[in-house]
Design a protein around this motif. Structure first.
Motif, PDB file in Angstrom:
ATOM      1  N   HIS A 195       0.829  -1.202   0.000  1.00  0.00           N
ATOM      2  CA  HIS A 195       0.000   0.000   0.000  1.00  0.00           C
ATOM      3  C   HIS A 195       0.868   1.259   0.000  1.00  0.00           C
ATOM      4  CE1 HIS A 195       0.986   0.146   4.287  1.00  0.00           C
ATOM      5  NE2 HIS A 195       0.468   1.353   4.333  1.00  0.00           N
ATOM      6  N   VAL A 196       2.199   1.084   0.184  1.00  0.00           N
ATOM      7  CA  VAL A 196       3.131   2.209   0.148  1.00  0.00           C
ATOM      8  C   VAL A 196       3.638   2.333  -1.286  1.00  0.00           C
ATOM      9  CG1 VAL A 196       5.251   3.154   1.129  1.00  0.00           C
ATOM     10  CG2 VAL A 196       3.758   1.725   2.548  1.00  0.00           C
ATOM     11  N   PRO A 197       3.311   3.416  -2.000  1.00  0.00           N
ATOM     12  CA  PRO A 197       3.579   3.482  -3.448  1.00  0.00           C
ATOM     13  C   PRO A 197       5.032   3.238  -3.836  1.00  0.00           C
ATOM     14  CG  PRO A 197       2.130   5.273  -2.785  1.00  0.00           C
ATOM     15  CD  PRO A 197       2.590   4.623  -1.523  1.00  0.00           C
ATOM     16  N   LEU A 198       5.982   3.698  -3.037  1.00  0.00           N
ATOM     17  CA  LEU A 198       7.380   3.593  -3.451  1.00  0.00           C
ATOM     18  C   LEU A 198       7.818   2.148  -3.638  1.00  0.00           C
ATOM     19  CD1 LEU A 198       9.603   2.787  -0.924  1.00  0.00           C
ATOM     20  CD2 LEU A 198       8.536   4.858  -0.011  1.00  0.00           C
ATOM     21  N   PHE A 199       7.239   1.212  -2.872  1.00  0.00           N
ATOM     22  CA  PHE A 199       7.682  -0.173  -2.954  1.00  0.00           C
ATOM     23  C   PHE A 199       7.225  -0.844  -4.242  1.00  0.00           C
ATOM     24  CE2 PHE A 199       8.177   0.188   1.728  1.00  0.00           C
ATOM     25  CZ  PHE A 199       9.515  -0.180   1.786  1.00  0.00           C
ATOM     26  N   ASP A 200       6.120  -0.413  -4.810  1.00  0.00           N
ATOM     27  CA  ASP A 200       5.670  -1.048  -6.038  1.00  0.00           C
ATOM     28  C   ASP A 200       6.540  -0.672  -7.232  1.00  0.00           C
ATOM     29  OD1 ASP A 200       3.730  -2.577  -4.916  1.00  0.00           O
ATOM     30  OD2 ASP A 200       2.061  -1.244  -5.382  1.00  0.00           O
ATOM     31  N   ILE A 201       7.312   0.424  -7.130  1.00  0.00           N
ATOM     32  CA  ILE A 201       8.302   0.724  -8.167  1.00  0.00           C
ATOM     33  C   ILE A 201       9.379  -0.359  -8.169  1.00  0.00           C
ATOM     34  CG2 ILE A 201      10.007   2.411  -8.994  1.00  0.00           C
ATOM     35  CD1 ILE A 201       8.415   4.575  -7.523  1.00  0.00           C
ATOM     36  N   LEU A 202       9.649  -0.903  -6.986  1.00  0.00           N
ATOM     37  CA  LEU A 202      10.718  -1.886  -6.807  1.00  0.00           C
ATOM     38  C   LEU A 202      10.166  -3.301  -6.649  1.00  0.00           C
ATOM     39  CD1 LEU A 202      12.861   0.150  -4.235  1.00  0.00           C
ATOM     40  CD2 LEU A 202      12.988   0.193  -6.737  1.00  0.00           C
ATOM     41  N   GLU A 203       9.009  -3.559  -7.226  1.00  0.00           N
ATOM     42  CA  GLU A 203       8.353  -4.851  -7.016  1.00  0.00           C
ATOM     43  C   GLU A 203       9.077  -5.977  -7.757  1.00  0.00           C
ATOM     44  OE1 GLU A 203       4.401  -4.622  -8.582  1.00  0.00           O
ATOM     45  OE2 GLU A 203       5.075  -4.329 -10.637  1.00  0.00           O
ATOM     46  N   LEU A 204       8.670  -7.191  -7.458  1.00  0.00           N
ATOM     47  CA  LEU A 204       9.177  -8.373  -8.142  1.00  0.00           C
ATOM     48  C   LEU A 204       8.516  -8.499  -9.506  1.00  0.00           C
ATOM     49  CD1 LEU A 204      10.808 -11.063  -7.998  1.00  0.00           C
ATOM     50  CD2 LEU A 204       8.706 -12.104  -7.088  1.00  0.00           C
ATOM     51  N   ARG A 205       9.320  -8.646 -10.534  1.00  0.00           N
ATOM     52  CA  ARG A 205       8.807  -8.825 -11.889  1.00  0.00           C
ATOM     53  C   ARG A 205       8.661 -10.320 -12.215  1.00  0.00           C
ATOM     54  NH1 ARG A 205      11.396  -3.855 -15.443  1.00  0.00           N
ATOM     55  NH2 ARG A 205      10.825  -2.241 -13.926  1.00  0.00           N
ATOM     56  N   HIS A 206       7.940 -10.600 -13.312  1.00  0.00           N
ATOM     57  CA  HIS A 206       7.653 -11.963 -13.749  1.00  0.00           C
ATOM     58  C   HIS A 206       6.940 -12.773 -12.663  1.00  0.00           C
ATOM     59  CE1 HIS A 206      10.875 -10.904 -16.728  1.00  0.00           C
ATOM     60  NE2 HIS A 206       9.955 -11.440 -17.523  1.00  0.00           N
ATOM     61  N   ASN A 241       7.396   3.617   9.252  1.00  0.00           N
ATOM     62  CA  ASN A 241       6.315   4.116  10.093  1.00  0.00           C
ATOM     63  C   ASN A 241       5.031   4.129   9.271  1.00  0.00           C
ATOM     64  OD1 ASN A 241       4.604   5.330  11.861  1.00  0.00           O
ATOM     65  ND2 ASN A 241       5.859   7.140  12.245  1.00  0.00           N
ATOM     66  N   VAL A 242       4.334   2.979   9.307  1.00  0.00           N
ATOM     67  CA  VAL A 242       3.113   2.848   8.507  1.00  0.00           C
ATOM     68  C   VAL A 242       1.899   3.457   9.213  1.00  0.00           C
ATOM     69  CG1 VAL A 242       3.875   0.886   7.136  1.00  0.00           C
ATOM     70  CG2 VAL A 242       2.855   0.483   9.373  1.00  0.00           C
ATOM     71  N   ALA A 243       2.102   4.068  10.376  1.00  0.00           N
ATOM     72  CA  ALA A 243       1.026   4.812  11.043  1.00  0.00           C
ATOM     73  C   ALA A 243       0.980   6.232  10.497  1.00  0.00           C
ATOM     74  CB  ALA A 243       1.246   4.820  12.552  1.00  0.00           C
ATOM     75  N   ARG A 244       1.070   6.324   9.196  1.00  0.00           N
ATOM     76  CA  ARG A 244       1.020   7.599   8.466  1.00  0.00           C
ATOM     77  C   ARG A 244       0.271   7.360   7.166  1.00  0.00           C
ATOM     78  NH1 ARG A 244       6.736  10.668   7.847  1.00  0.00           N
ATOM     79  NH2 ARG A 244       6.722  11.837   9.798  1.00  0.00           N
ATOM     80  N   PRO A 245      -0.204   8.409   6.519  1.00  0.00           N
ATOM     81  CA  PRO A 245      -0.743   8.226   5.171  1.00  0.00           C
ATOM     82  C   PRO A 245       0.311   7.586   4.270  1.00  0.00           C
ATOM     83  CG  PRO A 245      -1.223  10.427   5.985  1.00  0.00           C
ATOM     84  CD  PRO A 245      -0.279   9.815   6.968  1.00  0.00           C
ATOM     85  N   ALA A 246      -0.125   6.741   3.365  1.00  0.00           N
ATOM     86  CA  ALA A 246       0.818   5.936   2.580  1.00  0.00           C
ATOM     87  C   ALA A 246       1.890   6.773   1.897  1.00  0.00           C
ATOM     88  CB  ALA A 246       0.042   5.119   1.547  1.00  0.00           C
ATOM     89  N   ALA A 247       1.511   7.940   1.373  1.00  0.00           N
ATOM     90  CA  ALA A 247       2.470   8.769   0.654  1.00  0.00           C
ATOM     91  C   ALA A 247       3.515   9.381   1.575  1.00  0.00           C
ATOM     92  CB  ALA A 247       1.737   9.878  -0.113  1.00  0.00           C
ATOM     93  N   ASP A 248       3.256   9.390   2.880  1.00  0.00           N
ATOM     94  CA  ASP A 248       4.175  10.013   3.838  1.00  0.00           C
ATOM     95  C   ASP A 248       4.960   8.990   4.649  1.00  0.00           C
ATOM     96  OD1 ASP A 248       3.318  12.545   3.110  1.00  0.00           O
ATOM     97  OD2 ASP A 248       1.699  12.547   4.599  1.00  0.00           O
ATOM     98  N   VAL A 249       4.822   7.703   4.330  1.00  0.00           N
ATOM     99  CA  VAL A 249       5.523   6.674   5.106  1.00  0.00           C
ATOM    100  C   VAL A 249       7.029   6.802   4.906  1.00  0.00           C
ATOM    101  CG1 VAL A 249       5.954   4.193   5.271  1.00  0.00           C
ATOM    102  CG2 VAL A 249       3.604   5.049   5.142  1.00  0.00           C
ATOM    103  N   ASN A 250       7.763   6.820   6.013  1.00  0.00           N
ATOM    104  CA  ASN A 250       9.218   6.889   5.988  1.00  0.00           C
ATOM    105  C   ASN A 250       9.780   6.002   7.088  1.00  0.00           C
ATOM    106  OD1 ASN A 250      10.656   9.168   4.141  1.00  0.00           O
ATOM    107  ND2 ASN A 250       8.533   9.729   4.556  1.00  0.00           N
ATOM    108  N   GLY A 251      11.109   5.913   7.129  1.00  0.00           N
ATOM    109  CA  GLY A 251      11.763   5.044   8.089  1.00  0.00           C
ATOM    110  C   GLY A 251      11.764   5.606   9.491  1.00  0.00           C
ATOM    111  N   MET A 252      11.820   4.695  10.472  1.00  0.00           N
ATOM    112  CA  MET A 252      11.924   5.093  11.877  1.00  0.00           C
ATOM    113  C   MET A 252      12.774   4.082  12.626  1.00  0.00           C
ATOM    114  SD  MET A 252       8.178   4.118  13.449  1.00  0.00           S
ATOM    115  CE  MET A 252       7.552   2.430  13.417  1.00  0.00           C
ATOM    116  N   ASP A 253      13.420   4.522  13.683  1.00  0.00           N
ATOM    117  CA  ASP A 253      14.269   3.640  14.488  1.00  0.00           C
ATOM    118  C   ASP A 253      13.451   3.110  15.657  1.00  0.00           C
ATOM    119  OD1 ASP A 253      16.420   2.271  15.392  1.00  0.00           O
ATOM    120  OD2 ASP A 253      17.581   4.011  16.051  1.00  0.00           O
TER     121      ASP A 253
END
Length: 304
Positions: free
Chosen positions: A181-192, A237-249
């Protein structure tokens, strides 16, 4: 570590698991123990993860690490990761299954972790874990961050799956064959993925273990359950709108995989230090074990 095994107590309809697997993902080690992005202390985070692994089960069937073992593919990063993992695996009597991710470099991984020639050949393998077959696939693409599986690897997988294993098969790969559901990951999805589905469908594959997303996720692919383990380095941090999801420690975790004849469960194990109650214990379980099923229900199920 407790001397008691969870398999010593069977209070429900299911028999104990035939296999327990530790599923870890995305350590992202760096040479010299450097912090990832100058911020995330990935080695300390991983050390805490290994401490939790040592505690959670005395003898897992395997420790599976689904990719992005290092962040830049540096030889010293692989050496440091190997030095951290192998003593724990030896203590637990468990093989380590290294899976390549998009941040890894195949030549350095092959040489540093597997003692193989440093080539660009895909890093694959097959393990017989007392009748449970685990197959590692290499979805990395040299020079890129998206995932793919070529015809040769798919044909190799299809050939192996022609003969079923006694307890079935698990696949381990880095890029999950799932949407995010996080758009950036579908750019890097598995092909075939369609071609992979054709190979898996109708086979004895019972589950797929993956990483890449840095957050826990579950779904199905070609009718097979897929479980994505969160990262040990940093999480999203998926407790954000999908377009704003970023990393957290925070919220680092791994998964405890219990394989039974009729089902496989994936328990997300948070790596955290928090106050914990002490009501339930091996002594409490032993007391329950001495009761009949009806007495156990009376002692623990009836509302007071």
């Amino acid at each position: 570590m407790s001397a008691h095994s969870e398999s010593a107590f069977v209070f429900g309809r299911h028999e104990p698991a035939s296999h327990v697997i530790i599923h870890v993902s995305d350590p992202h080690f760096l040479a010299g123990g450097a912090r990832l992005g100058g911020r995330y202390d990935v080695e300390s985070n991983f050390a805490r993860t290994l401490g939790a692994i040592r505690t959670v089960h005395p003898h897992p069937a395997a420790i599976v690490i689904t990719g992005d073992l290092t962040d830049l593919g540096e030889p010293d990063a692989y050496r440091r990761l190997r030095a951290a993992v192998e003593p724990v695996a030896e203590e637990l009597g468990a093989p380590v299954i290294w899976v390549a991710g998009n941040h890894d470099e195949r030549p350095a991984l092959r040489e540093g972790l597997l003692d193989l020639e440093p080539t660009q050949e895909p890093i694959t393998g097959v393990w017989d874990l007392d009748g449970l077959r685990l197959i590692a696939l290499d979805t990395s693409v040299p020079g890129w961050h998206h995932g793919d599986l070529g015809d040769d690897q798919l044909a190799w997988l299809a050939d192996i799956l022609r003969e079923p294993a006694p307890h079935g098969t698990l696949l381990a790969m880095h890029h999950p064959p799932l949407p995010s559901h996080v758009p950036l990951f579908d750019i890097l999805e598995l092909r075939h993925q369609d071609e992979l589905a054709d190979v898996i469908r109708g086979s004895d594959v019972r589950g797929i273990l993956a990483g890449h997303l840095h957050y826990s996720a579950h779904g199905t692919f070609a009718g097979v359950p897929v479980s994505v383990s969160s990262a040990t380095c940093y999480t999203m941090n998926v407790a954000r709108p999908a377009a704003d999801v970023n990393g957290m420690d925070a919220a680092q975790a791994f998964q405890l995989v219990h394989v039974r004849p009729d089902t496989i469960t994936h328990t997300v194990v948070p790596v955290t230090d928090a106050p914990t109650g002490d009501h339930f214990s091996p002594t409490w379980l032993e007391r329950m074990a001495k009761l009949s099923p009806a007495e156990r229900l009376e002692a623990f199920s009836r509302k007071r």
